[in-house]
Design a protein around this motif. Sequence first.
Motif, mmCIF file in Angstrom:
data_model
loop_
_atom_site.group_PDB
_atom_site.id
_atom_site.type_symbol
_atom_site.label_atom_id
_atom_site.label_comp_id
_atom_site.label_asym_id
_atom_site.label_seq_id
_atom_site.Cartn_x
_atom_site.Cartn_y
_atom_site.Cartn_z
ATOM 1 N N LYS A 205 0.808 -1.220 0.000
ATOM 2 C CA LYS A 205 0.000 0.000 0.000
ATOM 3 C C LYS A 205 0.843 1.274 0.000
ATOM 4 N N GLY A 340 -7.767 -2.010 -2.328
ATOM 5 C CA GLY A 340 -8.125 -0.673 -2.793
ATOM 6 C C GLY A 340 -8.387 -0.622 -4.276
ATOM 7 N N ASP A 342 -10.298 -0.277 -7.863
ATOM 8 C CA ASP A 342 -11.259 0.704 -8.344
ATOM 9 C C ASP A 342 -12.683 0.229 -8.050
ATOM 10 N N SER A 375 -11.441 -0.064 1.548
ATOM 11 C CA SER A 375 -10.286 0.819 1.717
ATOM 12 C C SER A 375 -10.415 2.132 0.956
ATOM 13 N N GLN A 376 -11.568 2.377 0.348
ATOM 14 C CA GLN A 376 -11.828 3.650 -0.324
ATOM 15 C C GLN A 376 -13.230 4.116 0.045
ATOM 16 N N GLU A 378 -15.411 5.433 -1.804
ATOM 17 C CA GLU A 378 -16.345 5.043 -2.870
ATOM 18 C C GLU A 378 -16.824 3.604 -2.718
ATOM 19 N N HIS A 379 -16.019 2.775 -2.033
ATOM 20 C CA HIS A 379 -16.435 1.391 -1.804
ATOM 21 C C HIS A 379 -17.722 1.334 -0.989
ATOM 22 N N SER A 403 -7.725 1.609 7.327
ATOM 23 C CA SER A 403 -8.212 2.320 6.154
ATOM 24 C C SER A 403 -7.946 3.819 6.280
ATOM 25 N N SER A 404 -8.489 4.584 5.332
ATOM 26 C CA SER A 404 -8.278 6.037 5.325
ATOM 27 C C SER A 404 -9.338 6.750 6.150
ATOM 28 N N THR A 407 -12.598 7.023 4.293
ATOM 29 C CA THR A 407 -13.400 5.799 4.277
ATOM 30 C C THR A 407 -14.177 5.663 5.578
#
Length: 553
Positions: A205, A340, A342, A375-376, A378-379, A403-404, A407
Amino acid sequence: MYVVKVSDFLEMEGPPEPHHVLKHKGLLHEWHPGMFVIFISHQWLGAGSPDPLGQQVSVLRHALQAFIDGSMKVEVDLMRTFGDVGGATGCESVAQGHLFLDWFAIPQLTERTKGVNDDSTVSDTARAVQSIPAYVESCDMFVALVPDLVHNDTGLQCNYSTWLSRGWCRAELWCRLLSNRKDTSVVVIFSAREALYIVPLDWQKNLISDGLFTVERDRSIVVKLGETALRSKIEHLQRWGPLTDYRFHLAQEPRLLKRKQQGFEDLHSFLQHFDFNSLQAAVKHESGMTGMLCSMLAGDVGILQVLAENGGDVNARVSGLDHLGYSDSLTLLMVAAYVGQDPKVLSTLMTLRADPNLACISESGSIVTASWLASQPEHVQVLLEYRADFAMSPPLTGVAGVSSVNTVKAFLNARCDPGSLSPNGFGPMYSAPFFGRGNPDCHSIMQLLLSARGDVNAQAKPRGWFYWECMRARVSASLWGLEACSVYKRQMASLPGATPLSIAAVTGDQRLVKLLLENDAEHVPNDRGDKPEDLARAAGHTELLPILSTFCV
């Protein structure tokens, strides 16, 4: 390649002396085959000197001595490890070994003596820097020295997550893990009492191209080192195998080098690229890197759809990838979320009937789903669109540690509760400090959880298998003392009744400890009666004691 004897290093005191001083003293030795050499990777704590106060090297001396006398062993992190640790070089060779530390080994531009020719020094330094991959390849043991300390000039914390953020440190790490040595394990020294093997996703990562560089012009040079290391690894694996590792690195290559993923022209080019001799071989579910995994990691949704239409199982469980960081029984969708990938890859899988609510049980007893591994940000929306059940296993527990911050924010916006607990009794308020060491967003995530009314003094109540594992560790701690326990047993014994502050203390995160104290964290003892300061002391994080005593009432 210049190295220093471990025995000589253990007799040194104070800040480390530079290359030219040690050379004048006769303490530098030219490397030759047969030497046992330990490569030390570290983040500098000063602009003109790597360790102005000698704090890092003090931790290193104590850790090396502990390896030699057997009082400390390198352990597997609770979040798993990379490489064949079972075959890793033992610490019994440390006593007769040598150290490679940049300040010792490379002529320094900042520490020239009178009469030294500048052009010569610059040339030596440039050649040494370009030789780093060869230095790493020649070393038998690789150590990341990452105690939680303050930078002498900026006043910022320097620890494992900041070490991971540095471009040069990432390059050294990549050179080790992508080398063709049999043993590519990496030892992370957090304190004089804690040494763990690195977690796999901590290198996958952290791309070199995204790393931080003090001198920006270094970026292009260092990126090329990483590209060369990865290409060399792929070519070696193509020739010598194993095929699983070859396909894995090949599929990850565009992402690791931050290049736009190009779709394959047709199925034939895909099969040829990943060395499948037929479509049937690609859709066959077996151990290792299947065609479905290759197309998913390569991000080619077109090929993914073709394989699924020809019998590829979108709900297949992976196996045989444990050494690469992917536990058996994870689904394709879980892996896509974890790496992570797309969001369109996740939506394609679910359009092809991948079930977002399939689960696996982790070693700690947690029910892991794709949502747990998102991990995003948008997920989160994609998973909701395909009816992922966030109540089944609260996803915040999984994402809060690794994660971020965006997120985590997305899950909170989806009305996930920071106080919710997983079936094993663990929750996001605990997972953030427990699993967040390598996460640069850990501090911000905890701030976010607190602002969402997470209980700063909530005490962990492990359940099921997790509880009994903690009880077994408590028996060992009662018999031998917390300080004498292994890292694993120390952490497990400390968990029942632990608050977020207690967990931050046992993992040695100064910044997180300060944040929690500023938000009214109390010095609540755990079920053993250990207060945060007791746990910090037992883990060797003595730098936390003044902070904890300042806030103690």
